[in-house]
Design an enzyme around this catalytic site. Structure first.
Site, mmCIF file in Angstrom:
data_model
loop_
_atom_site.group_PDB
_atom_site.id
_atom_site.type_symbol
_atom_site.label_atom_id
_atom_site.label_comp_id
_atom_site.label_asym_id
_atom_site.label_seq_id
_atom_site.Cartn_x
_atom_site.Cartn_y
_atom_site.Cartn_z
ATOM 1 N N ASN A 135 -0.890 19.947 -18.616
ATOM 2 C CA ASN A 135 -1.252 19.041 -19.716
ATOM 3 C C ASN A 135 -1.389 19.781 -21.052
ATOM 4 O O ASN A 135 -1.919 19.227 -22.004
ATOM 5 C CB ASN A 135 -2.560 18.314 -19.392
ATOM 6 C CG ASN A 135 -2.401 17.400 -18.199
ATOM 7 O OD1 ASN A 135 -1.305 16.916 -17.927
ATOM 8 N ND2 ASN A 135 -3.472 17.195 -17.458
ATOM 9 N N GLU B 33 8.941 19.790 -23.152
ATOM 10 C CA GLU B 33 8.305 19.984 -21.843
ATOM 11 C C GLU B 33 8.842 21.244 -21.159
ATOM 12 O O GLU B 33 8.142 21.865 -20.366
ATOM 13 C CB GLU B 33 8.507 18.753 -20.947
ATOM 14 C CG GLU B 33 7.856 17.475 -21.462
ATOM 15 C CD GLU B 33 6.349 17.382 -21.170
ATOM 16 O OE1 GLU B 33 5.756 18.335 -20.646
ATOM 17 O OE2 GLU B 33 5.761 16.326 -21.494
ATOM 18 N N HIS C 160 -1.266 12.796 -26.449
ATOM 19 C CA HIS C 160 -1.594 11.423 -26.035
ATOM 20 C C HIS C 160 -2.385 10.715 -27.121
ATOM 21 O O HIS C 160 -2.206 9.512 -27.362
ATOM 22 C CB HIS C 160 -2.409 11.437 -24.738
ATOM 23 C CG HIS C 160 -1.592 11.726 -23.515
ATOM 24 N ND1 HIS C 160 -2.159 11.925 -22.283
ATOM 25 C CD2 HIS C 160 -0.258 11.838 -23.331
ATOM 26 C CE1 HIS C 160 -1.202 12.159 -21.395
ATOM 27 N NE2 HIS C 160 -0.056 12.117 -22.004
ATOM 28 N N ARG D 235 -3.327 22.348 -11.837
ATOM 29 C CA ARG D 235 -2.296 21.410 -12.298
ATOM 30 C C ARG D 235 -2.567 20.940 -13.722
ATOM 31 O O ARG D 235 -1.645 20.600 -14.463
ATOM 32 C CB ARG D 235 -2.182 20.208 -11.353
ATOM 33 C CG ARG D 235 -1.116 19.223 -11.794
ATOM 34 C CD ARG D 235 -0.789 18.180 -10.757
ATOM 35 N NE ARG D 235 0.248 17.287 -11.258
ATOM 36 C CZ ARG D 235 0.895 16.407 -10.522
ATOM 37 N NH1 ARG D 235 0.632 16.307 -9.240
ATOM 38 N NH2 ARG D 235 1.826 15.630 -11.058
ATOM 39 N N LYS E 48 6.995 23.699 -11.787
ATOM 40 C CA LYS E 48 6.186 22.520 -11.490
ATOM 41 C C LYS E 48 5.953 22.375 -9.988
ATOM 42 O O LYS E 48 4.837 22.041 -9.546
ATOM 43 C CB LYS E 48 6.837 21.254 -12.053
ATOM 44 C CG LYS E 48 5.987 20.034 -11.782
ATOM 45 C CD LYS E 48 6.014 18.987 -12.829
ATOM 46 C CE LYS E 48 4.935 17.958 -12.540
ATOM 47 N NZ LYS E 48 4.955 16.837 -13.440
ATOM 48 N N HIS F 295 7.091 10.770 -26.693
ATOM 49 C CA HIS F 295 6.154 11.596 -25.936
ATOM 50 C C HIS F 295 6.398 13.103 -26.117
ATOM 51 O O HIS F 295 5.475 13.856 -26.442
ATOM 52 C CB HIS F 295 6.220 11.207 -24.459
ATOM 53 C CG HIS F 295 5.340 12.046 -23.576
ATOM 54 N ND1 HIS F 295 3.969 12.037 -23.678
ATOM 55 C CD2 HIS F 295 5.640 12.953 -22.614
ATOM 56 C CE1 HIS F 295 3.459 12.891 -22.803
ATOM 57 N NE2 HIS F 295 4.453 13.458 -22.144
ATOM 58 N N ARG G 14 0.811 -1.238 0.000
ATOM 59 C CA ARG G 14 0.000 0.000 0.000
ATOM 60 C C ARG G 14 0.835 1.274 0.000
ATOM 61 O O ARG G 14 0.369 2.336 0.386
ATOM 62 C CB ARG G 14 -0.972 0.025 1.174
ATOM 63 C CG ARG G 14 -1.937 -1.131 1.175
ATOM 64 C CD ARG G 14 -3.122 -0.846 2.066
ATOM 65 N NE ARG G 14 -3.988 -2.016 2.112
ATOM 66 C CZ ARG G 14 -3.895 -2.961 3.037
ATOM 67 N NH1 ARG G 14 -2.999 -2.859 4.002
ATOM 68 N NH2 ARG G 14 -4.717 -3.989 2.999
ATOM 69 N N LYS H 35 2.914 11.801 -10.158
ATOM 70 C CA LYS H 35 2.056 11.022 -11.059
ATOM 71 C C LYS H 35 2.783 9.739 -11.436
ATOM 72 O O LYS H 35 3.934 9.779 -11.872
ATOM 73 C CB LYS H 35 1.749 11.813 -12.331
ATOM 74 C CG LYS H 35 0.618 12.805 -12.173
ATOM 75 C CD LYS H 35 0.227 13.373 -13.529
ATOM 76 C CE LYS H 35 -0.896 14.373 -13.396
ATOM 77 N NZ LYS H 35 -1.216 15.007 -14.703
ATOM 78 N N GLU I 275 -4.497 17.337 -9.075
ATOM 79 C CA GLU I 275 -5.023 17.854 -10.350
ATOM 80 C C GLU I 275 -6.529 18.074 -10.304
ATOM 81 O O GLU I 275 -7.282 17.598 -11.148
ATOM 82 C CB GLU I 275 -4.650 16.927 -11.521
ATOM 83 C CG GLU I 275 -4.765 17.646 -12.865
ATOM 84 C CD GLU I 275 -4.218 16.841 -14.022
ATOM 85 O OE1 GLU I 275 -3.045 16.460 -13.993
ATOM 86 O OE2 GLU I 275 -4.991 16.590 -14.957
ATOM 87 N N HIS J 28 -0.997 17.974 -24.238
ATOM 88 C CA HIS J 28 -1.000 16.536 -23.941
ATOM 89 C C HIS J 28 -2.249 15.819 -24.442
ATOM 90 O O HIS J 28 -2.193 14.618 -24.723
ATOM 91 C CB HIS J 28 -0.821 16.296 -22.439
ATOM 92 C CG HIS J 28 0.599 16.495 -21.981
ATOM 93 N ND1 HIS J 28 1.266 17.696 -22.113
ATOM 94 C CD2 HIS J 28 1.488 15.649 -21.402
ATOM 95 C CE1 HIS J 28 2.486 17.574 -21.628
ATOM 96 N NE2 HIS J 28 2.649 16.337 -21.194
HETATM 97 N N1 GLY Z 1 2.936 15.936 -16.419
HETATM 98 C C1 GLY Z 1 1.865 16.714 -15.916
HETATM 99 C C2 GLY Z 1 1.711 16.635 -14.438
HETATM 100 O O1 GLY Z 1 2.545 16.101 -13.761
HETATM 101 O O2 GLY Z 1 0.717 17.078 -13.917
#
Ligand code: GLY
Length: 372
Positions: free
Chosen positions: A254, A194, A261, A250, A236, A278, A130, A152, A246, A257
């Site tokens: 993206n 990025e 994606h 946050r 960040k 990516h 866990r 993430k 998020e 993205h």
């Molecule tokens: N890569 C976007 C984030 O970490 O929220």
């Protein structure tokens, strides 16, 4: 062994629901090893890496752990490289390696590699008993500036990228910028996408800085790269501290993205086999998002031109690859944002440095910028 010259290493702290953690940035951090060793609490460490990174950096990392923490039981799990490996099967192999090591609840996973290794190893750490500690040791620019920070973790499914995962912040990030010297050119450029993202959504002055330092960054000037990593991590860190799960701002991270994606998924995560990796897909996606913003009257198209020019200068693609069907990409985007009952939600901008979360974007406008 002597320490690195003072001043060569910098660090900042990130607030997180599991407590604050440091991001260390500088050349030689893996070789000197102290920041890494200090982040490890218990008796067991599983180093997760891929075959390419293992050749370059694993022996140095192992030697550092042995020197600073000789009593540790250190296991190593080497996976095959590439986004196509970020699967539930590969996750299961990391879990099996933790079991073989006899990892207890105070064990630490050390994720040595790029975004794929970090996401997969982080997700295994999130699930083992866990949740155990993970130290992110990013070796690519993309992982240093984005995926290693903020917690993430995920694996991909054939149905979509990062569909299974958890928020699991690391207990430390050790970004050894010396690793960037051996990074393949394509990976360096993908990471710069990025970096550009932070300027695009948060700070037009950072875009000015990137334009002024583009040649130095491409030439891998250590100071320019170190500054780019630290500044990106600072943007960040601020956002993830305010919005770790998020639920709001946050999502600005993206930018590019949703388009990106969709391209990656449609290409079957085939970066090594002729598809986009990516960061490249994000570069295409950011220009599409900027064009969509202009089409919706939110931002001047001159700003989209400037973004496109900067990304092209970094050798990044800006157009949707030929052969991809706009309708199929749109269908992917619907799944990417399936939890949003209000319809398609995009991260757009109101011009340079001003990202915006926009709901109810008309599909017809999306199709137009995909086809442009
Ligand atoms: N890569 C976007 C984030 O970490 O929220």
């Amino acid at each position: 062994m002597a320490d690195a010259p003072p001043g060569a290493w910098r660090h900042l702290d990130v607030e997180s629901p599991r407590g604050a953690y440091p991001i260390h940035v500088g050349p030689g951090l893996v070789r000197f090893g102290r920041a890494l060793a200090e982040a490890v609490r218990g008796r067991h460490v599983l180093v997760v890496t891929d075959a390419n990174v293992a050749r370059l950096h694993l022996p140095v990392l192992q030697a550092s752990l042995a020197r600073h923490r000789p009593a540790l039981a250190v296991g190593v799990h080497v996976m095959a490289p590439g986004e196509a490996e970020k699967t539930l099967d590969a996750w299961r192999e990391v879990i099996d390696a933790l079991a073989r090591l006899g990892a207890t609840r105070d064990a630490t996973v050390v994720a040595l590699g790029g975004g794929v290794v970090g996401d997969l190893a982080g997700f295994a750490a999130a699930c083992w008993m866990r949740g155990i500690d993970v130290v992110q040791v990013p070796t690519t620019l993309l992982a240093m500036v984005d995926s290693s920070v903020g917690g993430k973790t995920a694996v991909d499914l054939p149905a979509g990228k990062n569909l299974v995962g958890a928020f699991h912040p690391p207990c430390a990030v050790v970004a050894d910028t010396a690793c960037l010297a051996t990074l393949p050119e394509r990976e360096l450029r993908a990471g710069l996408a990025e970096v550009v993202k932070y300027g695009a959504v948060f700070d037009a002055a950072f875009l000015d800085w990137l334009e002024a330092h583009a040649d130095a960054l491409l030439a891998r000037d250590p100071d320019a790269l170190g500054d780019a990593v630290l500044r990106s991590c600072a943007y960040k860190a601020q956002v993830v501290a305010r919005d770790p799960f998020e639920r709001g701002e946050r999502a600005l991270l993206n930018f590019g993205h949703t388009f990106g994606h969709a391209i990656e998924t449609e290409q079957g995560y085939a970066g090594a086999a002729g598809g986009l990796v990516h960061g490249e897909a994000v570069a295409v996606g950011m220009v599409r998002a900027a064009r969509l913003s202009a089409a919706l009257g939110r931002a001047p198209s001159a700003d989209a031109d400037r973004l496109e020019h900067l990304l092209a200068r970094f050798g990044l693609p800006t157009a949707v690859p030929g052969g991809l069907d706009a309708g199929a990409l749109l269908a992917r985007m619907r799944l990417d944002k399936k939890a949003d009952a209000a319809g398609l939600r995009f991260i757009l901008w109101d011009g340079l440095g001003r990202g915006a979360i926009v709901r109810d974007v008309p599909e017809v406008a999306v199709l137009e910028v995909l086809r442009a």
